[in-house]
Write an enzyme that holds these catalytic residues in place. Structure first.
Site, mmCIF file in Angstrom:
data_model
loop_
_atom_site.group_PDB
_atom_site.id
_atom_site.type_symbol
_atom_site.label_atom_id
_atom_site.label_comp_id
_atom_site.label_asym_id
_atom_site.label_seq_id
_atom_site.Cartn_x
_atom_site.Cartn_y
_atom_site.Cartn_z
ATOM 1 N N HIS A 300 0.853 -1.188 0.000
ATOM 2 C CA HIS A 300 0.000 0.000 0.000
ATOM 3 C C HIS A 300 0.889 1.239 0.000
ATOM 4 C CE1 HIS A 300 -3.292 -2.615 2.039
ATOM 5 N NE2 HIS A 300 -3.492 -2.548 0.740
ATOM 6 N N PHE A 474 4.132 0.087 4.878
ATOM 7 C CA PHE A 474 4.688 -1.087 5.575
ATOM 8 C C PHE A 474 3.811 -2.333 5.455
ATOM 9 C CE2 PHE A 474 5.329 2.712 8.506
ATOM 10 C CZ PHE A 474 6.454 3.174 7.849
ATOM 11 N N HIS A 475 3.235 -2.579 4.269
ATOM 12 C CA HIS A 475 2.349 -3.731 4.094
ATOM 13 C C HIS A 475 2.788 -4.651 2.955
ATOM 14 C CE1 HIS A 475 -1.146 -1.085 5.888
ATOM 15 N NE2 HIS A 475 -0.288 -1.505 6.803
ATOM 16 N N PRO A 476 4.050 -5.051 2.853
ATOM 17 C CA PRO A 476 4.443 -5.921 1.738
ATOM 18 C C PRO A 476 3.863 -7.326 1.876
ATOM 19 C CG PRO A 476 6.271 -5.670 3.267
ATOM 20 C CD PRO A 476 5.201 -4.716 3.714
#
Length: 537
Positions: A300, A474-476
């Protein structure tokens, strides 16, 4: 360093990574006292006090003791910028340094996984599993659980500027709702957080600490996974480095990778599982050609719009005063309330960026503060940040190792804003934010756009602005995706295609990213994974 390898022991299950997934798996798999479980974590223990004080993320992100401190490949979608890419390096993984937001996503996310050929992953399948690990402040309801390990609570502070932004969003047509976690998160509300009475409640705190003394559970920190040991295409165990020495541990049942969207890819590729051309170029013997390993990276991208304000309290101005900082410290020490309990974002809004969207496709994280980037100090003027991200991006990136060495960092290319659809959503998101900021509810605070700035008006201006202010939230996920197509890495039972006794159970298996923050879905994947493992005997 000696290259000799010492046998560490024999276990039923070996779990690589003690993050949001690994801690839950260790809890579930070690519940049977006859089952020996080894949990390996590359980072250290989680005793440092700033890992437990919620605002401590400011000291943990970018700290090599708690963060892998990855950086991305220069990205055309960010005007050639390389950005910091935080990932937790400590017991609890990223749940020990994240924003503590508890967010499941939307019904359609999970139904989409199921409909893509992954039976058992629809919303009706996963809702009971979410409830199983929850201890929700509202108690047992149709949508929430009580008695689970993970504490989910309301936040313990409020800000006038956030209340006003929520009212402005309502004036712009976005309804106020009570709960984001019932399958449809469209609307505005205050985020629920993984805290207990003002203290961070990480996966380690929830799932690992209560069972760490089990005699059948071994936890090793500062254990860097080198590679999987194979006999043919059967996973036999893991080779790891601990205290400058290499060990190997045998798994009689299964090896489970729970090292995340970056870490699990590195382990697979170093072990000879991945795209054959990459492994050949790096001199790594090929065990099994799986071209999807490291592909399908999704994240994101947040566009951090900043507004200067007047006549209202924000954290920026409070942090300029030693008296205010002392008061905050005392408030936390004696009552566990106030700004030190803050998640990075308190107010959330899910909305449709335009009428063409069938459901909410953007998420706001609204903060009573502003800074240039994480790790920098707060601005010296009162301000708030309305960070907006496209929660269903169509851009896809990749992760790949650059050598077989444990010391070398991977190449992480996000490819942000690389599709026309993502660019269009970015333009719409900036304009929607401006429309909210113009509403009457905010007039008394005289909001003035600071980033990207009011001079950016045309489509070309706004595209450049999005590329300038965009950064990871921070959403890999997605780099070992679940499915049955040519790029899938695991099947619906999370077993690695073409390999026996090896599963990947973490955020990397998501075929498509969930519509919201990804920590709770990662725990859900672990709960489902544990169920699948135990059912298989």
């Amino acid at each position: 360093m000696a290259e000799t390898t010492t046998l560490y022991g024999d276990f039923d299950y070996i779990i690589a990574g003690a993050g949001s997934a690994g801690c839950l798996l260790a809890n579930r798999l070690s519940a049977d006292p006859a089952c020996k479980v080894l949990l390996l974590e590359a980072g250290g223990d989680d005793k440092w006090r700033w890992l437990h004080i919620p605002v401590g993320y400011l000291y943990c992100i970018g700290n090599p003791n708690t963060d892998w401190c990855f950086t991305t490949h220069p990205d055309a979608g960010l005007n050639g910028r390389s950005i910091a890419y935080p990932r937790g390096r400590v017991l609890g993984g990223s749940s020990a340094i994240n924003g503590m937001i508890y967010m499941r996503g939307q019904t359609e996310d999970y139904d989409g996984w199921r409909n893509a050929g992954n039976p058992g992953w629809g919303w009706s399948d996963v809702l009971p599993l979410f409830k199983k690990f929850e201890h929700h402040y509202a108690g047992e309801t149709e949508f929430h659980g009580a008695g689970g390990e993970l504490r989910v609570e309301q936040q313990r502070l409020r800000w006038d500027i956030l209340d006003a932004f929520r009212q402005a969003a309502e004036q712009a047509g976005i309804a106020q709702i009570e709960d984001f976690n019932c399958g449809n998160n469209e609307g505005s509300s205050y985020f629920q957080v993984t805290q207990k009475k003002g203290v961070r409640f990480s996966a380690s705190t929830a799932f690992l600490r209560p069972v760490r003394e089990r005699s059948n559970l071994t936890v090793i920190t500062n254990a860097m996974i080198d590679r999987i040991n194979f006999t043919g295409r059967i996973a036999q165990g893991l080779r790891f480095r601990h205290n400058d020495h290499f060990f190997h541990a045998n798994a009689k049942r299964e090896v489970i990778l729970s090292a995340g969207a970056v870490g699990s890819v590195q382990i697979l590729q170093r072990s000879g599982v991945g795209a054959g051309d990459l492994l050949k170029a790096l001199g790594i013997p090929l065990i099994h050609h799986l071209p999807g390993v490291g592909r399908n990276l999704q994240d994101h991208l947040q566009l951090r719009m900043i507004y200067k304000v007047n006549n209202v309290r924000t954290l920026n101005t409070m942090m300029q005063s030693w008296l205010a900082k002392a008061a905050m410290g005392l408030q936390y020490a004696f009552m566990k309330k106030g700004p030190l309990t803050m998640a990075p974002s308190q107010l959330g809004i899910f909305a449709r960026s335009s009428a063409r969207q069938a459901r909410a496709n953007v998420e706001y994280h609204v903060q009573p503060l502003s800074l240039e980037k994480f790790g920098d100090g707060l601005h010296p003027f009162p301000a708030f940040t309305a960070s907006v991200c496209n929660i269903r991006p169509t851009s896809r990136g990749m992760v790949k190792i650059v050598s077989p060495s444990l010391e070398d960092r991977p190449d992480i290319l996000c490819n942000y804003l690389s599709t026309d659809d993502d660019v269009q959503v970015a333009l719409e998101s900036i304009r929607l934010t401006r429309r909210i900021a113009e509403q009457a509810a905010l007039e008394k605070y005289s909001p003035q756009e600071f980033r990207p700035g009011p001079l950016a008006k045309s489509d070309d201006d706004l595209i450049r602005a999005a590329s300038d202010i965009g950064t990871t939230i921070f959403h890999p996920v997605g780099t070992c995706k679940m499915g049955n197509d040519d790029m899938a890495v695991v099947d619906a039972a999370l077993r690695v295609h073409g390999i026996d006794r090896l599963r990947v159970i973490d955020a990397s298996v998501m075929p498509t990213i969930t519509s919201g923050n990804t920590n709770a879905p990662t725990m859900l994947i672990a709960e489902k994974g544990a169920q699948l493992i135990l059912a298989s005997g």
